[in-house]
Design a protein around this motif. Structure first.
Motif, PDB file in Angstrom:
ATOM      1  N   MET A 151      -1.866 -14.051-109.982  1.00 31.54           N
ATOM      2  CA  MET A 151      -2.606 -14.998-110.809  1.00 31.54           C
ATOM      3  C   MET A 151      -2.661 -14.435-112.234  1.00 31.54           C
ATOM      4  O   MET A 151      -2.909 -13.262-112.429  1.00 31.54           O
ATOM      5  CB  MET A 151      -4.018 -15.173-110.243  1.00 31.54           C
ATOM      6  N   THR A 152      -2.425 -15.292-113.189  1.00 35.89           N
ATOM      7  CA  THR A 152      -2.490 -14.876-114.588  1.00 35.89           C
ATOM      8  C   THR A 152      -3.929 -14.921-115.084  1.00 35.89           C
ATOM      9  O   THR A 152      -4.816 -15.509-114.444  1.00 35.89           O
ATOM     10  CB  THR A 152      -1.642 -15.799-115.480  1.00 35.89           C
ATOM     11  N   LEU A 153      -4.147 -14.331-116.238  1.00 40.06           N
ATOM     12  CA  LEU A 153      -5.469 -14.352-116.845  1.00 40.06           C
ATOM     13  C   LEU A 153      -5.918 -15.792-117.112  1.00 40.06           C
ATOM     14  O   LEU A 153      -7.047 -16.176-116.800  1.00 40.06           O
ATOM     15  CB  LEU A 153      -5.468 -13.544-118.144  1.00 40.06           C
ATOM     16  N   GLY A 154      -5.030 -16.604-117.650  1.00 39.83           N
ATOM     17  CA  GLY A 154      -5.360 -18.005-117.927  1.00 39.83           C
ATOM     18  C   GLY A 154      -5.725 -18.776-116.677  1.00 39.83           C
ATOM     19  O   GLY A 154      -6.666 -19.575-116.678  1.00 39.83           O
ATOM     20  N   GLU A 155      -4.977 -18.527-115.600  1.00 39.93           N
ATOM     21  CA  GLU A 155      -5.285 -19.201-114.333  1.00 39.93           C
ATOM     22  C   GLU A 155      -6.657 -18.789-113.813  1.00 39.93           C
ATOM     23  O   GLU A 155      -7.407 -19.620-113.304  1.00 39.93           O
ATOM     24  CB  GLU A 155      -4.209 -18.873-113.291  1.00 39.93           C
ATOM     25  N   LYS A 156      -6.998 -17.508-113.972  1.00 37.61           N
ATOM     26  CA  LYS A 156      -8.305 -17.029-113.521  1.00 37.61           C
ATOM     27  C   LYS A 156      -9.420 -17.655-114.353  1.00 37.61           C
ATOM     28  O   LYS A 156     -10.450 -18.073-113.807  1.00 37.61           O
ATOM     29  CB  LYS A 156      -8.354 -15.499-113.607  1.00 37.61           C
ATOM     30  N   LEU A 157      -9.231 -17.729-115.664  1.00 33.46           N
ATOM     31  CA  LEU A 157     -10.235 -18.338-116.528  1.00 33.46           C
ATOM     32  C   LEU A 157     -10.466 -19.796-116.122  1.00 33.46           C
ATOM     33  O   LEU A 157     -11.612 -20.254-116.019  1.00 33.46           O
ATOM     34  CB  LEU A 157      -9.806 -18.253-117.996  1.00 33.46           C
ATOM     35  N   ARG A 158      -9.386 -20.520-115.880  1.00 32.11           N
ATOM     36  CA  ARG A 158      -9.493 -21.922-115.470  1.00 32.11           C
ATOM     37  C   ARG A 158     -10.176 -22.034-114.109  1.00 32.11           C
ATOM     38  O   ARG A 158     -11.040 -22.888-113.912  1.00 32.11           O
ATOM     39  CB  ARG A 158      -8.111 -22.572-115.427  1.00 32.11           C
ATOM     40  N   GLU A 159      -9.806 -21.156-113.183  1.00 29.88           N
ATOM     41  CA  GLU A 159     -10.396 -21.184-111.842  1.00 29.88           C
ATOM     42  C   GLU A 159     -11.914 -20.980-111.896  1.00 29.88           C
ATOM     43  O   GLU A 159     -12.668 -21.695-111.241  1.00 29.88           O
ATOM     44  CB  GLU A 159      -9.757 -20.099-110.982  1.00 29.88           C
ATOM     45  N   VAL A 160     -12.343 -20.014-112.678  1.00 32.60           N
ATOM     46  CA  VAL A 160     -13.782 -19.747-112.791  1.00 32.60           C
ATOM     47  C   VAL A 160     -14.494 -20.933-113.427  1.00 32.60           C
ATOM     48  O   VAL A 160     -15.540 -21.379-112.950  1.00 32.60           O
ATOM     49  CB  VAL A 160     -14.044 -18.447-113.594  1.00 32.60           C
ATOM     50  N   ARG A 161     -13.926 -21.464-114.502  1.00 33.55           N
ATOM     51  CA  ARG A 161     -14.545 -22.618-115.183  1.00 33.55           C
ATOM     52  C   ARG A 161     -14.666 -23.797-114.231  1.00 33.55           C
ATOM     53  O   ARG A 161     -15.725 -24.409-114.114  1.00 33.55           O
ATOM     54  CB  ARG A 161     -13.724 -23.024-116.413  1.00 33.55           C
ATOM     55  N   LYS A 162     -13.603 -24.102-113.518  1.00 34.10           N
ATOM     56  CA  LYS A 162     -13.621 -25.249-112.604  1.00 34.10           C
ATOM     57  C   LYS A 162     -14.554 -25.017-111.421  1.00 34.10           C
ATOM     58  O   LYS A 162     -15.163 -25.962-110.922  1.00 34.10           O
ATOM     59  CB  LYS A 162     -12.209 -25.569-112.132  1.00 34.10           C
ATOM     60  N   SER A 163     -14.678 -23.776-110.976  1.00 32.42           N
ATOM     61  CA  SER A 163     -15.572 -23.489-109.852  1.00 32.42           C
ATOM     62  C   SER A 163     -17.029 -23.764-110.219  1.00 32.42           C
ATOM     63  O   SER A 163     -17.858 -23.986-109.342  1.00 32.42           O
ATOM     64  CB  SER A 163     -15.410 -22.040-109.384  1.00 32.42           C
ATOM     65  N   LYS A 164     -17.317 -23.749-111.510  1.00 33.97           N
ATOM     66  CA  LYS A 164     -18.673 -24.053-111.995  1.00 33.97           C
ATOM     67  C   LYS A 164     -18.797 -25.516-112.439  1.00 33.97           C
ATOM     68  O   LYS A 164     -19.791 -25.909-113.040  1.00 33.97           O
ATOM     69  CB  LYS A 164     -19.037 -23.132-113.162  1.00 33.97           C
ATOM     70  N   ASN A 165     -17.758 -26.302-112.148  1.00 32.86           N
ATOM     71  CA  ASN A 165     -17.732 -27.727-112.505  1.00 32.86           C
ATOM     72  C   ASN A 165     -17.982 -27.967-113.991  1.00 32.86           C
ATOM     73  O   ASN A 165     -18.714 -28.879-114.366  1.00 32.86           O
ATOM     74  CB  ASN A 165     -18.738 -28.516-111.659  1.00 32.86           C
ATOM     75  N   MET A 166     -17.342 -27.155-114.815  1.00 36.08           N
ATOM     76  CA  MET A 166     -17.466 -27.303-116.264  1.00 36.08           C
ATOM     77  C   MET A 166     -16.171 -27.845-116.843  1.00 36.08           C
ATOM     78  O   MET A 166     -15.081 -27.472-116.394  1.00 36.08           O
ATOM     79  CB  MET A 166     -17.758 -25.961-116.934  1.00 36.08           C
ATOM     80  N   THR A 167     -16.320 -28.670-117.848  1.00 35.05           N
ATOM     81  CA  THR A 167     -15.152 -29.131-118.593  1.00 35.05           C
ATOM     82  C   THR A 167     -14.831 -28.096-119.675  1.00 35.05           C
ATOM     83  O   THR A 167     -15.659 -27.231-119.989  1.00 35.05           O
ATOM     84  CB  THR A 167     -15.425 -30.487-119.266  1.00 35.05           C
ATOM     85  N   LYS A 168     -13.644 -28.214-120.238  1.00 35.83           N
ATOM     86  CA  LYS A 168     -13.287 -27.338-121.358  1.00 35.83           C
ATOM     87  C   LYS A 168     -14.261 -27.546-122.506  1.00 35.83           C
ATOM     88  O   LYS A 168     -14.657 -26.595-123.176  1.00 35.83           O
ATOM     89  CB  LYS A 168     -11.858 -27.608-121.820  1.00 35.83           C
ATOM     90  N   GLN A 169     -14.654 -28.791-122.723  1.00 38.83           N
ATOM     91  CA  GLN A 169     -15.577 -29.105-123.813  1.00 38.83           C
ATOM     92  C   GLN A 169     -16.933 -28.438-123.595  1.00 38.83           C
ATOM     93  O   GLN A 169     -17.508 -27.872-124.521  1.00 38.83           O
ATOM     94  CB  GLN A 169     -15.759 -30.632-123.936  1.00 38.83           C
ATOM     95  N   GLU A 170     -17.453 -28.495-122.379  1.00 40.09           N
ATOM     96  CA  GLU A 170     -18.743 -27.864-122.079  1.00 40.09           C
ATOM     97  C   GLU A 170     -18.682 -26.353-122.289  1.00 40.09           C
ATOM     98  O   GLU A 170     -19.603 -25.753-122.860  1.00 40.09           O
ATOM     99  CB  GLU A 170     -19.171 -28.172-120.643  1.00 40.09           C
TER     100      GLU A 170
END
Length: 65
Positions: A1-20
């Motif tokens: 898993m890349t760093l970007g994929e991990k960042l996205r995974e964590v954000r999505k696991s918290k049900n946050m949008t990029k904007q939030e």
């Protein structure tokens, strides 16, 4: 898993949008997109802010750098 994929995974696991997340961390939304798709590397400041905001172990993110 890349760093970007991990960042996205964590954000999505918290049900946050990029904007939030952008608002919470005071980072432009487009910058978060670039981090997540791997076109730009996040600064140490952003990584620390991300780790603190989501209260995740630093090793989970830093090991992917």
């Amino acid at each position: 898993m890349t760093l970007g994929e991990k960042l996205r995974e964590v954000r999505k696991s918290k049900n946050m949008t990029k904007q939030e997340l952008a608002i919470a961390l005071n980072v432009p939304k487009d910058r978060i997109k670039l981090y997540e798709i791997g076109e730009e590397n996040p600064s140490e400041f952003y990584l620390t802010s991300f780790i603190n905001y989501f209260n995740i172990p630093e090793e989970d993110i830093m090991s992917l750098k």
